[in-house]
Write a protein that holds these residues in place. Structure first.
Motif, PDB file in Angstrom:
ATOM      1  N   ARG A 198       0.780  -1.239   0.000  1.00 12.25           N
ATOM      2  CA  ARG A 198       0.000   0.000   0.000  1.00 12.25           C
ATOM      3  C   ARG A 198       0.808   1.284   0.000  1.00 12.25           C
ATOM      4  N   ALA A 199       2.130   1.178   0.160  1.00  8.09           N
ATOM      5  CA  ALA A 199       2.921   2.401   0.359  1.00  8.09           C
ATOM      6  C   ALA A 199       2.826   3.353  -0.834  1.00  8.09           C
ATOM      7  N   THR A 200       2.582   4.614  -0.541  1.00  4.31           N
ATOM      8  CA  THR A 200       2.609   5.661  -1.571  1.00  4.31           C
ATOM      9  C   THR A 200       4.016   6.270  -1.578  1.00  4.31           C
ATOM     10  N   PRO A 201       4.352   7.016  -2.616  1.00  2.54           N
ATOM     11  CA  PRO A 201       5.663   7.691  -2.610  1.00  2.54           C
ATOM     12  C   PRO A 201       5.850   8.564  -1.368  1.00  2.54           C
ATOM     13  N   ALA A 202       4.778   9.191  -0.899  1.00  3.84           N
ATOM     14  CA  ALA A 202       4.889  10.042   0.305  1.00  3.84           C
ATOM     15  C   ALA A 202       5.224   9.200   1.539  1.00  3.84           C
ATOM     16  N   ASP A 203       4.631   8.003   1.634  1.00  2.00           N
ATOM     17  CA  ASP A 203       4.939   7.097   2.757  1.00  2.00           C
ATOM     18  C   ASP A 203       6.420   6.720   2.741  1.00  2.00           C
ATOM     19  N   VAL A 204       6.905   6.377   1.552  1.00  2.17           N
ATOM     20  CA  VAL A 204       8.304   5.959   1.420  1.00  2.17           C
ATOM     21  C   VAL A 204       9.233   7.118   1.786  1.00  2.17           C
ATOM     22  N   ALA A 205       8.875   8.325   1.346  1.00  5.32           N
ATOM     23  CA  ALA A 205       9.702   9.501   1.657  1.00  5.32           C
ATOM     24  C   ALA A 205       9.748   9.715   3.176  1.00  5.32           C
ATOM     25  N   LEU A 227       9.391   7.384   5.505  1.00  5.06           N
ATOM     26  CA  LEU A 227      10.232   6.333   6.096  1.00  5.06           C
ATOM     27  C   LEU A 227      11.718   6.642   5.898  1.00  5.06           C
ATOM     28  N   ARG A 228      12.064   7.148   4.711  1.00  2.00           N
ATOM     29  CA  ARG A 228      13.479   7.451   4.457  1.00  2.00           C
ATOM     30  C   ARG A 228      13.949   8.617   5.334  1.00  2.00           C
TER      31      ARG A 228
END
Ligand SMILES: [Zn+2]
Length: 237
Positions: free
Chosen positions: A108-115, A117-118
């Protein structure tokens, strides 16, 4: 006679005063200077830190919320003392539920979620590099909560948040490979798998990471020393 209130730093707002005390006590617990079961009398702490009992009470309540301190009616506050059995059971539960959360997060991760987390990993790395061990410990714990939030299942998220909170003190007390606290070397590939929507890989990495954490715990109880509370706590004031 001066009271602790007279000696308070009035330039700090009340919330800042208790949070500074909270951080000092948390650091002393995480650094094993305050061992499990140590009594934390309000008046003695107020005198040591030169703050009011109200400030101490707020700090102790926040520590109790984080399960680092146990508040007992009519007896006062004590450093929490998770048993070896409890420690093992908590990690076994985490190994059941967190791979599922990692797998869902990868789906389910969106690019915003990944950003997000990083950015979190950067904070973890900075804390470790700067030797802020207890901040690093809290950040690495919160990483797991953030992954579960991306999974977007309310109950799963609540269960994991509770287990993670209960794990922080266990890791601080029993973790013997402190150079690799919930190491970012484990979190980075996990974020890569989530970013690449590789749900099976994310679940496997989470299982391996938690198994690694569990094997890094030495579940034998530490003995308390003979130092007084003020000797222990004034080391960092
Ligand atoms: Zn971790």
């Amino acid at each position: 006679m001066r009271t602790p209130e007279d000696r308070e730093t009035h330039s700090l707002k009340p919330a800042a005063r208790w949070s500074a005390t909270y951080t000092r006590l948390r650091d002393a617990i995480f650094a094993h200077r305050l061992v499990p079961g140590t009594k934390l009398p309000e008046d003695e702490l107020a005198s040591i830190y030169a703050v009011s009992r109200t400030v101490i009470r707020s700090a102790l309540q926040a520590l109790a919320h984080d399960r680092l301190v146990r508040l007992e009616p009519n007896r006062g506050a004590f450093v929490a003392q998770p048993s070896q059995t409890e420690a093992r059971e908590i990690f076994e539960m985490r190994m059941l539920v967190e791979p599922r959360a990692a797998s869902l997060a990868a789906e389910r991760a969106t690019p915003a979620d990944v950003a997000r987390l990083r950015a979190h990993l950067d904070e973890e790395d900075n804390a470790l590099r700067e030797g802020r061990d207890s901040d690093a410990l809290m950040l690495s714990a919160n990483f797991h909560v953030e992954v579960s939030q991306i999974a977007s299942q309310g109950v799963l998220c609540e269960v994991i948040a509770d287990l993670v909170t209960r794990s922080s003190l266990i890791i601080a007390l029993y973790w013997v490979r402190r150079d690799t606290i919930c190491a970012s070397h484990a979190h980075h590939p996990l974020v890569d798998a989530i970013a690449g929507h590789q749900s099976d890989v994310a679940a496997e990495l989470m299982t391996g990471h938690l198994a690694d954490l569990l094997t890094g715990l030495d579940l034998t109880l530490r003995q308390s020393g003979e130092m007084s509370l003020s000797d222990i706590l004034l080391q960092d004031v």
